[in-house]
Design a protein around this motif. Structure first.
Motif, PDB file in Angstrom:
ATOM      1  N   ARG A   1       0.794  -1.158  -0.016  1.00  0.00           N
ATOM      2  CA  ARG A   1      -0.054   0.203   0.004  1.00  0.00           C
ATOM      3  C   ARG A   1       0.889   1.454  -0.001  1.00  0.00           C
ATOM      4  O   ARG A   1       0.567   2.450  -0.578  1.00  0.00           O
ATOM      5  N   PHE A   2       2.141   1.026   0.777  1.00  0.00           N
ATOM      6  CA  PHE A   2       2.892   2.141   0.555  1.00  0.00           C
ATOM      7  C   PHE A   2       4.103   2.373  -0.151  1.00  0.00           C
ATOM      8  O   PHE A   2       4.495   1.072  -0.124  1.00  0.00           O
ATOM      9  N   THR A   3       4.515   3.207  -0.798  1.00  0.00           N
ATOM     10  CA  THR A   3       5.750   3.065  -1.521  1.00  0.00           C
ATOM     11  C   THR A   3       6.859   4.117  -1.092  1.00  0.00           C
ATOM     12  O   THR A   3       6.424   5.340  -1.043  1.00  0.00           O
ATOM     13  N   ILE A   4       8.073   3.789  -0.846  1.00  0.00           N
ATOM     14  CA  ILE A   4       9.072   4.925  -0.550  1.00  0.00           C
ATOM     15  C   ILE A   4       9.944   5.114  -1.550  1.00  0.00           C
ATOM     16  O   ILE A   4      10.253   4.019  -2.420  1.00  0.00           O
ATOM     17  N   SER A   5      10.377   6.311  -1.664  1.00  0.00           N
ATOM     18  CA  SER A   5      11.392   6.767  -3.019  1.00  0.00           C
ATOM     19  C   SER A   5      12.070   7.904  -2.508  1.00  0.00           C
ATOM     20  O   SER A   5      11.750   8.384  -1.712  1.00  0.00           O
ATOM     21  N   ARG A   6      13.280   8.106  -3.240  1.00  0.00           N
ATOM     22  CA  ARG A   6      14.236   9.342  -2.844  1.00  0.00           C
ATOM     23  C   ARG A   6      14.627   9.851  -4.048  1.00  0.00           C
ATOM     24  O   ARG A   6      14.847   9.044  -5.103  1.00  0.00           O
ATOM     25  N   ASP A   7      15.043  11.112  -3.885  1.00  0.00           N
ATOM     26  CA  ASP A   7      15.524  11.855  -4.964  1.00  0.00           C
ATOM     27  C   ASP A   7      16.607  12.577  -4.501  1.00  0.00           C
ATOM     28  O   ASP A   7      16.799  13.618  -4.118  1.00  0.00           O
ATOM     29  N   ASN A   8      17.925  11.989  -4.706  1.00  0.00           N
ATOM     30  CA  ASN A   8      18.960  12.484  -4.107  1.00  0.00           C
ATOM     31  C   ASN A   8      19.571  13.836  -4.822  1.00  0.00           C
ATOM     32  O   ASN A   8      20.400  14.546  -4.290  1.00  0.00           O
ATOM     33  N   ALA A   9      19.091  14.004  -6.126  1.00  0.00           N
ATOM     34  CA  ALA A   9      19.344  15.506  -6.678  1.00  0.00           C
ATOM     35  C   ALA A   9      18.651  16.496  -5.924  1.00  0.00           C
ATOM     36  O   ALA A   9      19.065  17.676  -5.911  1.00  0.00           O
ATOM     37  N   LYS A  10      17.451  15.997  -5.353  1.00  0.00           N
ATOM     38  CA  LYS A  10      16.628  17.060  -4.639  1.00  0.00           C
ATOM     39  C   LYS A  10      16.781  16.853  -3.133  1.00  0.00           C
ATOM     40  O   LYS A  10      16.034  17.781  -2.418  1.00  0.00           O
ATOM     41  N   ASN A  11      17.400  16.076  -2.628  1.00  0.00           N
ATOM     42  CA  ASN A  11      17.384  15.923  -1.359  1.00  0.00           C
ATOM     43  C   ASN A  11      16.112  15.604  -0.536  1.00  0.00           C
ATOM     44  O   ASN A  11      15.933  16.224   0.372  1.00  0.00           O
ATOM     45  N   THR A  12      15.410  14.684  -1.237  1.00  0.00           N
ATOM     46  CA  THR A  12      14.105  14.505  -0.735  1.00  0.00           C
ATOM     47  C   THR A  12      13.665  13.016  -0.435  1.00  0.00           C
ATOM     48  O   THR A  12      14.472  12.387  -1.446  1.00  0.00           O
ATOM     49  N   VAL A  13      13.059  12.578   0.075  1.00  0.00           N
ATOM     50  CA  VAL A  13      12.266  11.526   0.172  1.00  0.00           C
ATOM     51  C   VAL A  13      10.762  11.503   0.379  1.00  0.00           C
ATOM     52  O   VAL A  13      10.341  12.416   0.769  1.00  0.00           O
ATOM     53  N   THR A  14      10.082  10.518  -0.376  1.00  0.00           N
ATOM     54  CA  THR A  14       8.645  10.609  -0.654  1.00  0.00           C
ATOM     55  C   THR A  14       8.138   9.303  -0.034  1.00  0.00           C
ATOM     56  O   THR A  14       8.599   8.155  -0.282  1.00  0.00           O
ATOM     57  N   LEU A  15       6.820   9.408   0.508  1.00  0.00           N
ATOM     58  CA  LEU A  15       6.217   8.045   1.086  1.00  0.00           C
ATOM     59  C   LEU A  15       4.662   8.237   0.491  1.00  0.00           C
ATOM     60  O   LEU A  15       3.934   9.130   0.803  1.00  0.00           O
ATOM     61  N   GLN A  16       4.551   7.309  -0.369  1.00  0.00           N
ATOM     62  CA  GLN A  16       3.172   7.456  -1.199  1.00  0.00           C
ATOM     63  C   GLN A  16       2.387   6.242  -0.567  1.00  0.00           C
ATOM     64  O   GLN A  16       2.683   5.234  -0.473  1.00  0.00           O
ATOM     65  N   MET A  17       1.326   7.120   0.084  1.00  0.00           N
ATOM     66  CA  MET A  17       0.324   6.101   0.934  1.00  0.00           C
ATOM     67  C   MET A  17      -1.025   5.967   0.295  1.00  0.00           C
ATOM     68  O   MET A  17      -1.656   7.015  -0.206  1.00  0.00           O
ATOM     69  N   ASP A  18      -1.203   4.786  -0.046  1.00  0.00           N
ATOM     70  CA  ASP A  18      -2.526   4.271  -0.838  1.00  0.00           C
ATOM     71  C   ASP A  18      -3.267   3.550  -0.137  1.00  0.00           C
ATOM     72  O   ASP A  18      -2.899   2.844   0.874  1.00  0.00           O
ATOM     73  N   ASN A  19      -4.625   3.429  -0.381  1.00  0.00           N
ATOM     74  CA  ASN A  19      -5.578   2.530   0.215  1.00  0.00           C
ATOM     75  C   ASN A  19      -5.602   2.525   1.848  1.00  0.00           C
ATOM     76  O   ASN A  19      -5.389   1.652   2.552  1.00  0.00           O
ATOM     77  N   LEU A  20      -5.389   3.843   2.380  1.00  0.00           N
ATOM     78  CA  LEU A  20      -5.215   4.156   3.527  1.00  0.00           C
ATOM     79  C   LEU A  20      -6.297   3.374   4.225  1.00  0.00           C
ATOM     80  O   LEU A  20      -7.520   3.531   4.178  1.00  0.00           O
ATOM     81  N   LYS A  21      -5.773   3.134   5.676  1.00  0.00           N
ATOM     82  CA  LYS A  21      -6.755   2.517   6.621  1.00  0.00           C
ATOM     83  C   LYS A  21      -6.956   3.383   8.113  1.00  0.00           C
ATOM     84  O   LYS A  21      -5.876   4.082   8.304  1.00  0.00           O
ATOM     85  N   PRO A  22      -7.960   3.336   8.739  1.00  0.00           N
ATOM     86  CA  PRO A  22      -7.846   4.265   9.946  1.00  0.00           C
ATOM     87  C   PRO A  22      -6.836   3.690  10.916  1.00  0.00           C
ATOM     88  O   PRO A  22      -6.428   4.488  11.498  1.00  0.00           O
ATOM     89  N   GLU A  23      -6.192   2.579  10.839  1.00  0.00           N
ATOM     90  CA  GLU A  23      -4.998   2.241  11.612  1.00  0.00           C
ATOM     91  C   GLU A  23      -3.956   2.767  11.313  1.00  0.00           C
ATOM     92  O   GLU A  23      -2.780   2.794  11.859  1.00  0.00           O
ATOM     93  N   ASP A  24      -3.799   3.430   9.911  1.00  0.00           N
ATOM     94  CA  ASP A  24      -2.655   4.245   9.563  1.00  0.00           C
ATOM     95  C   ASP A  24      -2.589   5.600  10.178  1.00  0.00           C
ATOM     96  O   ASP A  24      -1.658   6.311  10.255  1.00  0.00           O
ATOM     97  N   THR A  25      -3.544   6.029  10.919  1.00  0.00           N
ATOM     98  CA  THR A  25      -3.548   7.114  11.886  1.00  0.00           C
ATOM     99  C   THR A  25      -2.558   7.455  12.530  1.00  0.00           C
ATOM    100  O   THR A  25      -2.558   6.667  13.405  1.00  0.00           O
TER     101      THR A  25
END
Length: 123
Positions: free
Chosen positions: A65-89
């Motif tokens: 459901r979640f996907t982590i990625s990073r862009d070393n040129a921009k010094n950023t890390v992203t967490l894409q969260m899909d199909n979220l559930k109440p327990e992800d709160t």
């Protein structure tokens, strides 16, 4: 310094994208992780990524459901969260560990922490 953003309120099944912007250190020397802490619970690892972005891991409850990625040129890390559930709160944090890789992805192994961003999933 790590700055997390992107949290918010979403309904069950919805999506959010969290971003972590790094500054003040050599980003490519660090593995990065996302962690979360729900009220009354211990902080837990959600996902970690190695310094090149070629290796990732996820806790079982978010895998697929979640996907982590990073862009070393921009010094950023992203967490894409899909199909979220109440327990992800929870409040979500990004953190850095000076290592090529940290597959255990435990909060007590991290060197730097960013601010938290609140994710609320309504049922």
């Amino acid at each position: 310094q790590l700055q997390a953003s992107g949290g918010g309120l979403v309904q069950t099944g919805g999506s959010l994208t969290l971003s972590c912007a790094a500054s003040g250190f050599t980003f490519t020397d660090y593995a990065i992780g996302w962690f979360r802490q729900a009220p009354g619970k211990e902080r837990e690892g959600v996902s970690c990524i190695n310094k090149s972005g070629g290796s990732t891991n996820y806790r079982g409850s978010v895998r697929g459901r979640f996907t982590i990625s990073r862009d070393n040129a921009k010094n950023t890390v992203t967490l894409q969260m899909d199909n979220l559930k109440p327990e992800d709160t929870a409040v979500y944090y990004c953190a850095a560990r000076r290592a090529s890789w940290y597959p255990r992805c435990r909060y007590y192994g991290m060197d730097y922490w960013g601010n938290g961003t609140l994710v609320t999933v309504s049922s």
